[in-house]
Design a protein around this motif. Structure first.
Motif, PDB file in Angstrom:
ATOM      1  N   THR A  96       0.833  -1.205   0.000  1.00 35.79           N
ATOM      2  CA  THR A  96       0.000   0.000   0.000  1.00 35.79           C
ATOM      3  C   THR A  96       0.865   1.251   0.000  1.00 35.79           C
ATOM      4  OG1 THR A  96      -1.772  -1.149   1.174  1.00 35.79           O
ATOM      5  CG2 THR A  96      -1.787   1.256   1.250  1.00 35.79           C
ATOM      6  N   THR A  97       1.908   1.259   0.819  1.00 36.20           N
ATOM      7  CA  THR A  97       2.810   2.413   0.867  1.00 36.20           C
ATOM      8  C   THR A  97       3.439   2.654  -0.494  1.00 36.20           C
ATOM      9  OG1 THR A  97       3.283   2.017   3.206  1.00 36.20           O
ATOM     10  CG2 THR A  97       4.871   3.355   1.979  1.00 36.20           C
ATOM     11  N   GLY A 104      -0.186   4.988  -7.533  1.00 31.73           N
ATOM     12  CA  GLY A 104      -1.043   3.902  -7.998  1.00 31.73           C
ATOM     13  C   GLY A 104      -0.378   2.941  -8.956  1.00 31.73           C
ATOM     14  N   ARG A 105       0.941   2.747  -8.837  1.00 31.54           N
ATOM     15  CA  ARG A 105       1.665   1.890  -9.786  1.00 31.54           C
ATOM     16  C   ARG A 105       2.199   0.607  -9.165  1.00 31.54           C
ATOM     17  NH1 ARG A 105       6.292   4.348 -11.637  1.00 31.54           N
ATOM     18  NH2 ARG A 105       6.284   6.017 -10.093  1.00 31.54           N
ATOM     19  N   ALA A 106       1.791   0.291  -7.933  1.00 25.63           N
ATOM     20  CA  ALA A 106       2.316  -0.894  -7.257  1.00 25.63           C
ATOM     21  C   ALA A 106       1.592  -2.155  -7.710  1.00 25.63           C
ATOM     22  CB  ALA A 106       2.183  -0.742  -5.745  1.00 25.63           C
ATOM     23  N   GLN A 107       2.338  -3.222  -7.798  1.00 27.63           N
ATOM     24  CA  GLN A 107       1.789  -4.549  -8.059  1.00 27.63           C
ATOM     25  C   GLN A 107       2.322  -5.501  -7.001  1.00 27.63           C
ATOM     26  OE1 GLN A 107       1.259  -6.647 -12.060  1.00 27.63           O
ATOM     27  NE2 GLN A 107       3.228  -7.427 -11.405  1.00 27.63           N
ATOM     28  N   TRP A 147      -7.349  -4.498   1.806  1.00 27.21           N
ATOM     29  CA  TRP A 147      -7.621  -3.530   0.743  1.00 27.21           C
ATOM     30  C   TRP A 147      -9.111  -3.378   0.465  1.00 27.21           C
ATOM     31  CZ3 TRP A 147      -3.301  -6.153  -2.538  1.00 27.21           C
ATOM     32  CH2 TRP A 147      -2.050  -5.700  -2.087  1.00 27.21           C
ATOM     33  N   SER A 148      -9.936  -3.900   1.361  1.00 30.46           N
ATOM     34  CA  SER A 148     -11.385  -3.781   1.238  1.00 30.46           C
ATOM     35  C   SER A 148     -11.913  -2.865   2.338  1.00 30.46           C
ATOM     36  CB  SER A 148     -12.037  -5.165   1.345  1.00 30.46           C
ATOM     37  OG  SER A 148     -12.046  -5.609   2.698  1.00 30.46           O
ATOM     38  N   ARG A 169      -5.712   4.324   2.229  1.00 25.80           N
ATOM     39  CA  ARG A 169      -6.085   3.317   1.261  1.00 25.80           C
ATOM     40  C   ARG A 169      -5.137   3.378   0.062  1.00 25.80           C
ATOM     41  NH1 ARG A 169      -8.820  -0.418   3.852  1.00 25.80           N
ATOM     42  NH2 ARG A 169     -10.965   0.121   4.402  1.00 25.80           N
ATOM     43  N   PRO A 170      -4.999   2.271  -0.663  1.00 21.46           N
ATOM     44  CA  PRO A 170      -4.221   2.332  -1.897  1.00 21.46           C
ATOM     45  C   PRO A 170      -4.796   3.358  -2.874  1.00 21.46           C
ATOM     46  CG  PRO A 170      -4.702   0.060  -1.287  1.00 21.46           C
ATOM     47  CD  PRO A 170      -5.531   0.915  -0.390  1.00 21.46           C
ATOM     48  N   VAL A 171      -3.931   3.897  -3.697  1.00 24.69           N
ATOM     49  CA  VAL A 171      -4.364   4.800  -4.766  1.00 24.69           C
ATOM     50  C   VAL A 171      -4.963   4.008  -5.915  1.00 24.69           C
ATOM     51  CG1 VAL A 171      -3.550   6.498  -6.452  1.00 24.69           C
ATOM     52  CG2 VAL A 171      -2.692   6.555  -4.097  1.00 24.69           C
ATOM     53  N   SER A 172      -4.415   2.829  -6.184  1.00 27.60           N
ATOM     54  CA  SER A 172      -4.940   1.972  -7.246  1.00 27.60           C
ATOM     55  C   SER A 172      -6.411   1.671  -6.978  1.00 27.60           C
ATOM     56  CB  SER A 172      -4.175   0.642  -7.313  1.00 27.60           C
ATOM     57  OG  SER A 172      -2.840   0.838  -7.656  1.00 27.60           O
ATOM     58  N   SER A 173      -7.186   1.620  -8.027  1.00 26.95           N
ATOM     59  CA  SER A 173      -8.603   1.318  -7.903  1.00 26.95           C
ATOM     60  C   SER A 173      -8.918  -0.001  -8.599  1.00 26.95           C
ATOM     61  CB  SER A 173      -9.440   2.451  -8.511  1.00 26.95           C
ATOM     62  OG  SER A 173     -10.818   2.178  -8.395  1.00 26.95           O
TER      63      SER A 173
END
Length: 289
Positions: A96-97, A104-107, A147-148, A169-173
């Motif tokens: 998440t960090t 929003g580029r983490a995998q 992540w929920s 929260r994560p930036v990724s959606s």
């Protein structure tokens, strides 16, 4: 077809002082040249079939945080996180960090782990394979819960969390993408069908890839999952620069099977290698569709 760079070798001239600059320059060239993914290994020792355990190795998520600050577009992750290396609640927070700081580029790339020597050397528990797969599934469940909107407890066989709070929260959606690495047909590909957004296959030929994808599709049918919703990626173990035309021709066969991305590992000087890849390989693979 897209290209990822999988940076695996930190035995470089002038290290350790040269490592930060070389890693950064490789990533910059990759991003400017159209590479869409940049990944590192999750090891503390270099793999023995690739060198010596005493060869330089940087910790993966710290290095990805560094790369997040000097890149803008590439997806960043480990190929792949060893499930035994970090408690799953902390792993979710770490990813998440990275996701927040990278925009929003983490995998989350993850697998069951295998390198026994580094576990024993550094005092990290190394359970049997069956247990590692149990822990892998629980880790996936914990990350998805964190992540929920469910901040409640998690009760598993191996992990018990009183709360699954994860803020920001994560930036990724709706969350960071999950990639599961490996080609195991009974468990790994079943977990892909159940939990993941991407798979990464170790396959030597288009026929091998076809066989693994057929297994994945059967697992998707069992899970009620549309296999088209899973990104298909492969790790290429050779050097495409030895025969770029032949490499592109071989990739045409796997692209026809729906493979969307191939991960390439720099050979020798990573800066020069990546510069050649973005000039000679990336445009040709993009033409494959």
């Amino acid at each position: 077809m897209r290209v990822g760079i999988h940076f695996t070798n930190f035995t470089l001239p002038g290290e350790p002082q040269s490592l930060a600059g070389t890693l950064a320059e490789t990533a910059r060239i990759a991003e400017q040249g159209g590479v869409t993914n940049f990944t590192l290994m999750d090891h503390w020792f270099q793999m023995e079939f690739a060198g010596r355990a005493q060869d330089p190795m940087l910790e993966g998520y710290t290095s990805l945080g560094y790369l997040a600050g000097i890149t803008e577009r590439m997806r960043l992750g480990l190929l792949v996180t060893g499930v035994t290396y970090r408690h799953p609640g902390l792993l979710a927070k770490i990813v998440t960090t990275l996701d927040v700081l990278s925009g929003g580029r983490a995998q989350l790339g993850i697998g069951a782990a295998w390198y026994e020597r580094e576990h024993l050397a550094l005092g990290v528990p190394y359970p049997p394979l069956a247990e590692r797969f149990e822990r892998l599934e629980e880790t996936l469940q914990i990350c998805l819960q964190m992540w929920s909107d469910d901040d409640g407890p998690y009760e598993g066989k191996h992990y018990q969390l009183a709360e699954t709070i994860c803020y920001p929260r994560p930036v990724s959606s709706p969350r960071p993408r999950i990639l599961i690495g490996g080609s195991g047909e009974r468990k790994t590909l079943r977990f892909v069908a159940r939990y993941a957004d991407s798979c990464n296959l170790f396959a030597a030929s288009a026929d091998d890839v076809r066989g693994k994808l057929e297994v994945l599709e059967r697992h998707c049918a069992d899970e009620g999952r549309d296999p088209a919703t899973i990104e298909r990626t492969i790790l290429f173990l050779g050097n495409p620069l030895d025969d770029p035309d032949g490499f592109v021709s071989s990739m045409a066969g796997v692209a026809a099977l729906g493979v969307e991305l191939v991960e390439l590992m720099p050979n020798g000087d990573p800066v020069a290698y990546t510069a050649s890849v973005v000039e000679r390989v990336v445009p040709a693979l993009a033409d494959l569709g």
